[in-house]
Design a protein around this motif. Structure first.
Motif, short mmCIF file in Angstrom:
data_model
loop_
_atom_site.label_atom_id
_atom_site.label_comp_id
_atom_site.label_asym_id
_atom_site.label_seq_id
_atom_site.Cartn_x
_atom_site.Cartn_y
_atom_site.Cartn_z
N ALA A 71 1.21 -1.20 -0.10
CA ALA A 71 -0.26 0.14 0.70
C ALA A 71 0.59 1.39 -0.01
O ALA A 71 0.88 2.23 1.29
CB ALA A 71 -1.47 0.36 0.72
N GLY A 72 1.86 1.25 -1.01
CA GLY A 72 2.38 3.05 -0.85
C GLY A 72 3.44 2.66 -0.68
O GLY A 72 4.16 4.26 -0.12
N ALA A 109 -4.41 -4.30 15.96
CA ALA A 109 -5.48 -4.30 14.63
C ALA A 109 -4.38 -3.36 14.26
O ALA A 109 -4.49 -2.32 14.15
CB ALA A 109 -7.12 -3.67 14.44
N LEU A 110 -4.51 -3.68 12.76
CA LEU A 110 -4.01 -2.50 11.62
C LEU A 110 -4.82 -1.38 11.24
O LEU A 110 -5.99 -1.91 10.27
CB LEU A 110 -3.01 -3.82 10.57
N ASN A 111 -4.57 -0.25 11.42
CA ASN A 111 -5.13 0.74 10.85
C ASN A 111 -4.22 0.86 9.62
O ASN A 111 -3.42 1.79 9.72
CB ASN A 111 -5.46 2.10 11.63
N LEU A 112 -5.12 1.22 8.30
CA LEU A 112 -4.41 1.42 6.67
C LEU A 112 -5.49 2.84 6.30
O LEU A 112 -6.62 2.68 6.12
CB LEU A 112 -4.61 -0.16 5.93
N TYR A 129 -15.08 4.30 6.80
CA TYR A 129 -14.19 3.74 7.73
C TYR A 129 -15.21 2.13 7.69
O TYR A 129 -16.41 1.49 7.04
CB TYR A 129 -14.43 3.81 8.85
N GLY A 130 -14.29 0.83 7.81
CA GLY A 130 -15.00 -0.32 7.82
C GLY A 130 -13.46 -1.03 8.99
O GLY A 130 -12.13 -1.18 8.39
N GLU A 131 -14.14 -2.45 8.96
CA GLU A 131 -13.27 -3.42 9.66
C GLU A 131 -14.05 -4.80 9.09
O GLU A 131 -14.85 -4.67 8.51
CB GLU A 131 -13.20 -3.25 11.47
N LEU A 132 -12.74 -5.44 9.62
CA LEU A 132 -12.41 -6.73 8.80
C LEU A 132 -11.93 -7.41 9.72
O LEU A 132 -10.65 -7.32 9.99
CB LEU A 132 -12.23 -7.25 7.20
N ILE A 133 -11.72 -8.84 9.55
CA ILE A 133 -10.70 -9.80 10.07
C ILE A 133 -10.48 -11.14 9.06
O ILE A 133 -10.21 -11.54 7.90
CB ILE A 133 -11.41 -11.20 11.65
N MET A 184 -8.00 -2.36 10.54
CA MET A 184 -9.65 -0.84 10.16
C MET A 184 -8.88 -0.36 9.00
O MET A 184 -8.13 0.25 8.66
CB MET A 184 -9.27 -0.40 11.69
N ILE A 185 -10.01 -0.09 7.44
CA ILE A 185 -10.02 0.28 6.80
C ILE A 185 -10.51 1.75 7.12
O ILE A 185 -11.60 1.99 6.72
CB ILE A 185 -9.57 -0.21 5.46
#
Length: 131
Positions: free
Chosen positions: A56-57, A77-80, A114-118, A126-127
């Protein structure tokens, strides 16, 4: 000033890294096995001791194969955050394959998408994107 880089333990760091490269765009920077690093011939010599991917860059994620029983979802959580909603949706959709969406990527009252996923490896994401 320090630089924070996530270091993920994995059951299969190489496969997980390939998934992130495909989902987020990027490249494999380096892989060192326990055999290469220590020069010993033991049962874990082919396991990954240190792996680095840029995704991602240019964001670095470090990874290693866990030598002890692995338990995903450690409460981190990884926030991107992306500059465009299109980039965020693309990454969110690809990371969600084989995983679980906790919160759909939608415009939030605070003005960002904003959205969250596993993901399929048990890593929480956390995107976000600027509106």
């Amino acid at each position: 000033m320090g630089v924070l880089r996530p270091f993920l333990q994995s059951e299969d760091a190489r496969t997980q890294a390939e998934f992130y490269i495909e989902a987020l765009g990027g490249e494999l920077v380096s892989v060192i096995t326990f055999g290469q690093a220590t020069g010993t011939d033991f049962s874990h010599k082919d396991k990954v001791m240190h792996l680095c991917v840029h995704v991602a860059g240019g964001n670095a994620i470090f990874m290693a194969d866990s030598l002890v029983p692995y338990t995903p979802d450690s409460g981190i959580a990884l926030n991107l955050t992306f500059k465009s909603v299109e980039e965020a949706r693309d990454a969110f959709t690809k990371l969600a394959v084989g995983g679980h969406i906790s919160e759909s990527l939608e415009l939030q009252p605070f003005g960002m998408y904003y959205g969250e996923l596993i993901d399929r490896y048990g890593v929480s994401w956390m995107i976000a994107a600027e509106a």
